[in-house]
Write a protein that holds these residues in place. Sequence first.
Motif, mmCIF file in Angstrom:
data_model
loop_
_atom_site.group_PDB
_atom_site.id
_atom_site.type_symbol
_atom_site.label_atom_id
_atom_site.label_comp_id
_atom_site.label_asym_id
_atom_site.label_seq_id
_atom_site.Cartn_x
_atom_site.Cartn_y
_atom_site.Cartn_z
ATOM 1 N N LEU A 1 9.106 8.394 13.645
ATOM 2 C CA LEU A 1 9.293 9.151 12.411
ATOM 3 C C LEU A 1 9.022 8.271 11.194
ATOM 4 N N ARG A 2 9.522 7.030 11.226
ATOM 5 C CA ARG A 2 9.280 6.099 10.124
ATOM 6 C C ARG A 2 7.781 5.821 9.970
ATOM 7 N N ARG A 3 7.107 5.599 11.087
ATOM 8 C CA ARG A 3 5.667 5.322 11.064
ATOM 9 C C ARG A 3 4.903 6.523 10.508
ATOM 10 N N SER A 4 5.275 7.726 10.930
ATOM 11 C CA SER A 4 4.616 8.930 10.418
ATOM 12 C C SER A 4 4.857 9.080 8.919
ATOM 13 N N GLY A 5 6.092 8.841 8.484
ATOM 14 C CA GLY A 5 6.408 8.925 7.062
ATOM 15 C C GLY A 5 5.641 7.901 6.251
ATOM 16 N N ALA A 6 5.582 6.671 6.746
ATOM 17 C CA ALA A 6 4.866 5.606 6.048
ATOM 18 C C ALA A 6 3.377 5.929 5.950
ATOM 19 N N THR A 7 2.820 6.477 7.010
ATOM 20 C CA THR A 7 1.410 6.848 7.009
ATOM 21 C C THR A 7 1.156 7.963 6.001
ATOM 22 N N TRP A 8 2.020 8.990 5.998
ATOM 23 C CA TRP A 8 1.853 10.080 5.040
ATOM 24 C C TRP A 8 1.930 9.561 3.607
ATOM 25 N N LEU A 9 2.897 8.692 3.328
ATOM 26 C CA LEU A 9 3.035 8.134 1.983
ATOM 27 C C LEU A 9 1.773 7.373 1.571
ATOM 28 N N ALA A 10 1.228 6.572 2.477
ATOM 29 C CA ALA A 10 0.027 5.788 2.161
ATOM 30 C C ALA A 10 -1.168 6.703 1.911
ATOM 31 N N VAL A 11 -1.376 7.678 2.780
ATOM 32 C CA VAL A 11 -2.491 8.613 2.633
ATOM 33 C C VAL A 11 -2.354 9.422 1.341
ATOM 34 N N SER A 12 -1.119 9.703 0.957
ATOM 35 C CA SER A 12 -0.852 10.495 -0.252
ATOM 36 C C SER A 12 -0.876 9.651 -1.518
ATOM 37 N N LYS A 13 -1.217 8.382 -1.371
ATOM 38 C CA LYS A 13 -1.357 7.461 -2.519
ATOM 39 C C LYS A 13 -0.025 7.110 -3.191
ATOM 40 N N CYS A 14 1.046 7.073 -2.414
ATOM 41 C CA CYS A 14 2.326 6.597 -2.943
ATOM 42 C C CYS A 14 2.177 5.100 -3.229
ATOM 43 N N PRO A 15 2.571 4.657 -4.421
ATOM 44 C CA PRO A 15 2.441 3.228 -4.732
ATOM 45 C C PRO A 15 3.182 2.340 -3.719
ATOM 46 N N TYR A 16 2.585 1.215 -3.426
ATOM 47 C CA TYR A 16 3.114 0.273 -2.436
ATOM 48 C C TYR A 16 4.591 -0.039 -2.668
ATOM 49 N N GLU A 17 4.955 -0.377 -3.893
ATOM 50 C CA GLU A 17 6.333 -0.777 -4.194
ATOM 51 C C GLU A 17 7.309 0.354 -3.904
ATOM 52 N N VAL A 18 6.921 1.565 -4.231
ATOM 53 C CA VAL A 18 7.777 2.727 -3.988
ATOM 54 C C VAL A 18 7.893 2.977 -2.491
ATOM 55 N N ARG A 19 6.754 2.924 -1.812
ATOM 56 C CA ARG A 19 6.723 3.156 -0.363
ATOM 57 C C ARG A 19 7.612 2.153 0.376
ATOM 58 N N GLU A 20 7.503 0.897 0.027
ATOM 59 C CA GLU A 20 8.298 -0.122 0.704
ATOM 60 C C GLU A 20 9.798 0.067 0.464
ATOM 61 N N ARG A 21 10.162 0.469 -0.737
ATOM 62 C CA ARG A 21 11.581 0.695 -1.026
ATOM 63 C C ARG A 21 12.097 1.957 -0.343
ATOM 64 N N LEU A 22 11.239 2.976 -0.214
ATOM 65 C CA LEU A 22 11.634 4.175 0.519
ATOM 66 C C LEU A 22 11.914 3.850 1.983
ATOM 67 N N LEU A 23 11.152 2.945 2.534
ATOM 68 C CA LEU A 23 11.324 2.567 3.935
ATOM 69 C C LEU A 23 12.444 1.545 4.135
ATOM 70 N N GLY A 24 12.998 1.076 3.031
ATOM 71 C CA GLY A 24 14.082 0.105 3.126
ATOM 72 C C GLY A 24 13.599 -1.290 3.461
ATOM 73 N N HIS A 25 12.319 -1.557 3.225
ATOM 74 C CA HIS A 25 11.769 -2.880 3.503
ATOM 75 C C HIS A 25 12.087 -3.843 2.372
ATOM 76 N N LYS A 26 12.339 -5.061 2.727
ATOM 77 C CA LYS A 26 12.508 -6.117 1.740
ATOM 78 C C LYS A 26 11.129 -6.708 1.495
ATOM 79 N N ILE A 27 10.698 -6.649 0.264
ATOM 80 C CA ILE A 27 9.369 -7.159 -0.071
ATOM 81 C C ILE A 27 9.416 -8.677 -0.084
ATOM 82 N N ASP A 28 8.431 -9.299 0.529
ATOM 83 C CA ASP A 28 8.380 -10.756 0.668
ATOM 84 C C ASP A 28 8.195 -11.418 -0.695
#
Length: 108
Positions: free
Chosen positions: A48-75
């Motif tokens: 589900l996370r992978r599908s959501g991340a893929t949809w966000l990327a294809v839909s042109k969600c900005p990287y910073e927003v996408r990473e925070r939506l997924l709960g990722h800590k940006i390096d």
Amino acid sequence: IKKASKSAYVFPLSRFPHKPITSEEVAHRINYARASLKQHSDFSSHSLRRSGATWLAVSKCPYEVRERLLGHKIDTETDMANRYDKNEYLEERREWVQRWCDGLELST
């Protein structure tokens, strides 16, 4: 999407609506329902996370927003710009979650 409970969370724990659902609970529910959902045995909560991340990327969600939506800590060690960016992007995250919900409603 209309909420079924008065909880502050979109996905509350069923027995404790003042707490959010945990990833372990999602995994447990998916494993329990996998057969009736007719999903492949490899299907998991991570799917589900992978599908959501893929949809966000294809839909042109900005990287910073996408990473925070997924709960990722940006390096911040290798990316100097993100070392100083402490914005949580809450408004943007709300916007993209709403877009996702709108898309789900249209597909039903």
